[in-house]
Structures are given as structure tokens and as C-alpha cells.
Design a protein around this motif. Structure first.
Motif, PDB file in Angstrom:
ATOM      1  N   GLY A  17       0.510  -1.135  -0.175  1.00  0.00           N
ATOM      2  CA  GLY A  17       0.018   0.136  -0.095  1.00  0.00           C
ATOM      3  C   GLY A  17       0.902   1.247   0.245  1.00  0.00           C
ATOM      4  N   SER A  18       2.115   1.006   0.226  1.00  0.00           N
ATOM      5  CA  SER A  18       3.061   2.306   0.237  1.00  0.00           C
ATOM      6  C   SER A  18       4.187   2.331  -0.947  1.00  0.00           C
ATOM      7  CB  SER A  18       3.500   2.220   1.417  1.00  0.00           C
ATOM      8  OG  SER A  18       4.286   3.591   1.608  1.00  0.00           O
ATOM      9  N   LYS A 332       5.783  -0.487  10.071  1.00  0.00           N
ATOM     10  CA  LYS A 332       5.245  -0.422  11.340  1.00  0.00           C
ATOM     11  C   LYS A 332       5.625  -1.650  11.974  1.00  0.00           C
ATOM     12  CE  LYS A 332       0.724  -0.404  13.872  1.00  0.00           C
ATOM     13  NZ  LYS A 332      -0.741  -0.556  13.730  1.00  0.00           N
ATOM     14  N   ARG A 352       8.056   4.426  10.828  1.00  0.00           N
ATOM     15  CA  ARG A 352       6.777   5.389  10.986  1.00  0.00           C
ATOM     16  C   ARG A 352       7.102   6.335  12.226  1.00  0.00           C
ATOM     17  NH1 ARG A 352       2.528   4.893  15.065  1.00  0.00           N
ATOM     18  NH2 ARG A 352       3.739   2.799  16.111  1.00  0.00           N
ATOM     19  N   LYS A 356       2.900  10.998  14.055  1.00  0.00           N
ATOM     20  CA  LYS A 356       1.933  11.583  12.944  1.00  0.00           C
ATOM     21  C   LYS A 356       1.084  10.494  12.397  1.00  0.00           C
ATOM     22  CE  LYS A 356       5.213  15.237  11.304  1.00  0.00           C
ATOM     23  NZ  LYS A 356       5.905  15.543  10.045  1.00  0.00           N
ATOM     24  N   SER A 357       0.212  10.629  11.721  1.00  0.00           N
ATOM     25  CA  SER A 357      -0.817   9.657  11.207  1.00  0.00           C
ATOM     26  C   SER A 357       0.123   8.537  10.420  1.00  0.00           C
ATOM     27  CB  SER A 357      -1.940  10.178  10.443  1.00  0.00           C
ATOM     28  OG  SER A 357      -1.385  10.658   9.171  1.00  0.00           O
ATOM     29  N   ILE A 358      -0.789   7.229  10.290  1.00  0.00           N
ATOM     30  CA  ILE A 358      -0.372   6.243   9.448  1.00  0.00           C
ATOM     31  C   ILE A 358      -0.304   6.534   7.982  1.00  0.00           C
ATOM     32  CG2 ILE A 358      -1.057   4.140   8.626  1.00  0.00           C
ATOM     33  CD1 ILE A 358       0.314   3.692  11.121  1.00  0.00           C
ATOM     34  N   GLN A 359      -1.519   7.401   7.628  1.00  0.00           N
ATOM     35  CA  GLN A 359      -1.398   7.913   6.455  1.00  0.00           C
ATOM     36  C   GLN A 359      -0.176   8.862   5.957  1.00  0.00           C
ATOM     37  OE1 GLN A 359      -3.883   6.999   4.228  1.00  0.00           O
ATOM     38  NE2 GLN A 359      -3.050   8.339   2.551  1.00  0.00           N
ATOM     39  N   TYR A 360       0.233   9.635   6.779  1.00  0.00           N
ATOM     40  CA  TYR A 360       1.461  10.504   6.526  1.00  0.00           C
ATOM     41  C   TYR A 360       2.767   9.650   6.285  1.00  0.00           C
ATOM     42  CZ  TYR A 360       5.604  13.378   7.457  1.00  0.00           C
ATOM     43  OH  TYR A 360       6.746  14.025   7.378  1.00  0.00           O
ATOM     44  N   SER A 361       2.819   8.562   7.124  1.00  0.00           N
ATOM     45  CA  SER A 361       3.941   7.685   6.905  1.00  0.00           C
ATOM     46  C   SER A 361       3.984   6.923   5.734  1.00  0.00           C
ATOM     47  CB  SER A 361       4.017   6.664   8.193  1.00  0.00           C
ATOM     48  OG  SER A 361       4.220   7.327   9.348  1.00  0.00           O
ATOM     49  N   MET A 362       2.799   6.543   5.373  1.00  0.00           N
ATOM     50  CA  MET A 362       2.549   5.949   4.066  1.00  0.00           C
ATOM     51  C   MET A 362       2.673   6.609   2.940  1.00  0.00           C
ATOM     52  SD  MET A 362      -0.862   3.135   4.849  1.00  0.00           S
ATOM     53  CE  MET A 362      -0.545   2.420   3.351  1.00  0.00           C
ATOM     54  N   GLU A 363       2.349   7.975   2.828  1.00  0.00           N
ATOM     55  CA  GLU A 363       2.546   8.848   1.914  1.00  0.00           C
ATOM     56  C   GLU A 363       3.857   9.220   1.528  1.00  0.00           C
ATOM     57  OE1 GLU A 363      -0.183  11.889   2.420  1.00  0.00           O
ATOM     58  OE2 GLU A 363      -1.910  10.853   1.832  1.00  0.00           O
TER      59      GLU A 363
END
Length: 384
Positions: A17-18, A332, A352, A356-363
Motif C-alpha cells: 500500500g506504500s 510499522k 513510522r 504523525k498519522s499512518i497516512q502520513y507515514s505511508m505517503e
């Protein structure tokens, strides 16, 4: 002053997903060269047979891409690809290409409606193309049909108590009363099928295909019980029809039981994904007769179960065999109180940022991974 002559070997999986495995390698390489500009870096993509299997194979050996008309998990027309090694008469098929969860919108995900038929059509095309050996990478499926769709695509027909042919979906598993094999493609008898898969789950029970994975594919609790009953019925019909059951075979529950269907109807044998890729890429040759300073592996999420899985085991085993320290990186880390050392690892790094949010880490995974490995190597060099 930076040291020269450092040698690194990178064997990561994707960060699902990343980042693709190729992108993980690129980020790691950039981070390494920020500390060791003259470093020698060799790499291998480690695929478990799921998403990215074809890319990993294409990177490792010379193959051509074959385009074939097929269908997605809901039976909609789809143009798909598999890989073909003509000289070896060998095809490489990724189940997720036609039967993958990524092909459906979240609102469409329902394993009672989905099927592996598209993968079966790919296998059929490969057989008609002259394939004598077919590797099927499992993982990332949107299905829980026990391999019904794959078998249907090759000519098997599953009938209900009124002798009507059933659509090969997860929702029809419980209706099966008989199997008809008169239309099975003859080329199947002369071909060897190998399922590439690191999952060890059986078909049925609390660790089975429905109980463990169906919810990830959109099933409600009620549907999980319904699918479990359907898979039990399929196993019973198979037992009555062929006098054998593969339900307890480790790995039979992979890809919604597609592994069970491959073994039962196509006589497929199972091969561990990482072992297959390490052999295909001749990864051991990277260590023979030369010094390697650090071996780096990794994947999107790491927990204790992951560390007992075949990716970490396979790579750490390579490190142990050749006396090379091994470290892992991940998006993670969920491993409270566990010591990386007992898994044969020097360290496990999580990219990670907990603030900050998981979304931030993925992006921002590529940049975070680059910074993470660079910081670690700087500290490692100073401390040594």
C-alpha cells in the motif's frame, strides 16, 4: 572521513500500500550512499507470491509478457498479463492479477460473490500456449472460493442437487453435490503446477481461510460462518469424489483456499515464496567468495508472527550461513518486549513517526525509509 569498500545486499519485500519492493531498494540505496558514497550495493526482490510476484520474476530472469483476455473477481472483462519463458516452456502467473482485492472498490468486496475464474482462464491460456510448468503466485486475493473458479476455468464443473452447473463463487460452495471432469483441458495432464505461497494456514477451522482472511476481503461475521460451511462442503465432496482431502495440508487455506483447489484439481505442489525467489535469483551467489558487511531485509509491517514467517527466516538464515549481520526495516513495528536478536537480526527499524498519522507515514515512506537507514548507519559507524 567515510569508509570505502562497504558492501550491502538488499533483499526486501514490498511495503504493501506504500512502496513496491523496487522502491524500497531505491530508498535504501539512497540512504546508504548518503553515508557510504562508494558502497557496493546488490539487491534481490523477495516476493511471497502475492502482489508484485510477476515484477520480482521479471527482474530475476529473462521472460516475455503475454497478454490474455480474462475476467476480474466479479466476472467483468479484463485484459491481463502473465510471464512466459519460451525455452523452458514455463509460465509465471500472479493470482492477484485477475483475482486480486486491488481490482475491486471497497463497496464491491464480498467473498460470497467473487471467484478465481480469471486466474483459471490465465492458466488455461498458458497450457494452450504449450506450458509444461506453471508457477502460480498466491496472495492478495479477493476470493474465498476454494479454487472453484480456477478449476472451472480448466473445464471442471461443479453441480448442485438438481444437476445444474453452479457459478464458481464462494457463495455457491455449500450447494456443490458433485464434480464433473469430462471437459477438463487435456494439456493439464502433461503439465506441472507449482503454487508459490508462504501462508501455512489449513483450509478449515479457526486458522483456516475463512476465519483468518475473509473479513479482510469484505465478509461479515455471518458470512465467515457461511463460507466456512461452504469450504467444509467442498472438502466433503472432494473426499467422496476423489477419496482424498487436502484440507489439513499446511498452506491449503492460502488465497481463500485457492491453494486447496490448485492441489486438489491441478495436483499442484506447494513451494515457499521466499525460498523460490532466493533460488530463482541465485541470491546465494551474492555472498560466495566475497565479503558482505550488512544484509538488509524488510516489509510493510513486522510483528512476532511476521518474524516467524519465511521472509525473515529465509534472509536471516542466509546471513547466518555466510556470517553476515542482518537487519530489518518496516513501516510499522508491533513487537512489544521482543528482542530482535532472537530472530537473528541486528536490529529492526520502524520508519513510522508515532507523532504523525499512518497516512502520513505511508505517503512519505520513501523519504522516511531513506532517512531512517541513513541515521542508523551513521550511528552504527560511530559506535564501531
Amino acid at each position: 572521513m567515510y569508509l570505502v569498500g562497504m558492501r550491502f545486499v538488499l533483499i526486501p519485500d514490498k511495503f504493501k500500500g506504500s512502496l513496491s519492493a523496487e522502491e524500497v531498494i531505491n530508498s535504501l540505496s539512497t540512504g546508504i550512499r548518503g553515508v557510504y558514497p562508494d558502497a557496493e550495493i546488490a539487491s534481490v526482490i523477495a516476493s511471497d507470491g502475492g502482489d508484485g510476484f510477476l515484477k520480482a520474476v521479471a527482474r530475476a530472469i529473462p521472460v516475455e509478457e503475454i497478454s490474455v483476455a480474462s475476467v476480474d473477481p466479479l466476472g467483468r472483462a479484463l485484459q491481463s498479463q502473465y510471464l512466459w519463458a519460451k525455452k523452458e516452456q514455463t509460465a509465471y502467473i500472479e493470482l492477484a492479477e485477475c483475482s486480486g482485492l486491488v481490482l475491486l472498490d471497497p463497496t464491491e468486496r464480498d467473498p460470497t460473490r467473487t471467484s478465481t475464474l480469471g486466474t483459471g482462464l490465465q492458466i488455461r491460456h498458458a497450457l494452450e500456449n504449450g506450458a509444461k510448468r506453471i508457477y502460480v503466485g498466491l496472495g492478495g486475493s479477493a476470493t474465498n472460493d476454494g479454487g472453484l473458479g480456477i478449476a472451472h476455468g480448466l473445464g471442471f464443473r461443479f453441480k448442485d442437487d438438481s444437476d445444474a452447473v453452479l457459478d464458481p463463487t464462494g457463495g455457491n460452495l455449500g450447494k456443490i453435490r458433485s464434480v464433473e471432469m469430462g471437459g477438463v483441458i487435456e494439456a493439464l495432464q502433461q503439465a506441472e503446477v507449482i503454487a508459490i505461497n508462504d501462508v501455512q494456514n489449513p483450509l478449515l477451522g479457526p486458522q483456516g481461510a475463512a476465519a483468518v482472511y475473509a473479513s479482510q476481503k469484505g465478509s461479515s461475521l455471518e458470512q465467515i460462518g457461511f463460507l466456512e460451511a461452504g469450504l467444509k462442503n467442498l472438502d466433503q465432496v472432494v473426499l467422496e469424489s476423489f477419496g482424498k482431502s487436502a484440507a489439513d495440508l499446511p498452506g491449503a487455506g492460502a488465497a481463500g483456499g485457492a491453494a486447496f483447489g490448485l492441489h486438489t484439481f491441478l495436483n499442484a505442489r506447494f513451494v515457499k515464496g521466499v525460498e523460490f525467489m532466493l533460488q530463482l535469483t541465485q541470491a546465494e551467489a551474492l555472498f560466495e567468495g566475497r565479503k558482505t558487511d550488512l544484509l538488509i531485509t524488510g516489509e510493510g509491517a513486522i510483528d512476532v508472527q511476521t518474524l516467524h514467517g519465511k521472509l525473515i527466516q529465509g534472509v536471516s538464515g542466509l546471513g547466518k550461513k555466510y556470517g553476515v549481520p542482518v537487519m530489518a526495516v518496516c513501516g510499522k513495528l508491533d513487537m512489544e518486549g521482543e528482542d530482535a536478536g532472537k530472530f537473528g537480526l541486528e536490529v529492526i527499524l520502524e520508519i513510522r513517526d508515532p507523532s504523525k498519522s499512518i497516512q502520513y507515514s505511508m505517503e512519505n515512506a520513501a523519504t522516511l525509509l531513506q532517512q531512517c537507514i541513513s541515521t542508523y548507519l551513521k550511528n552504527r559507524k560511530t559506535n564501531r
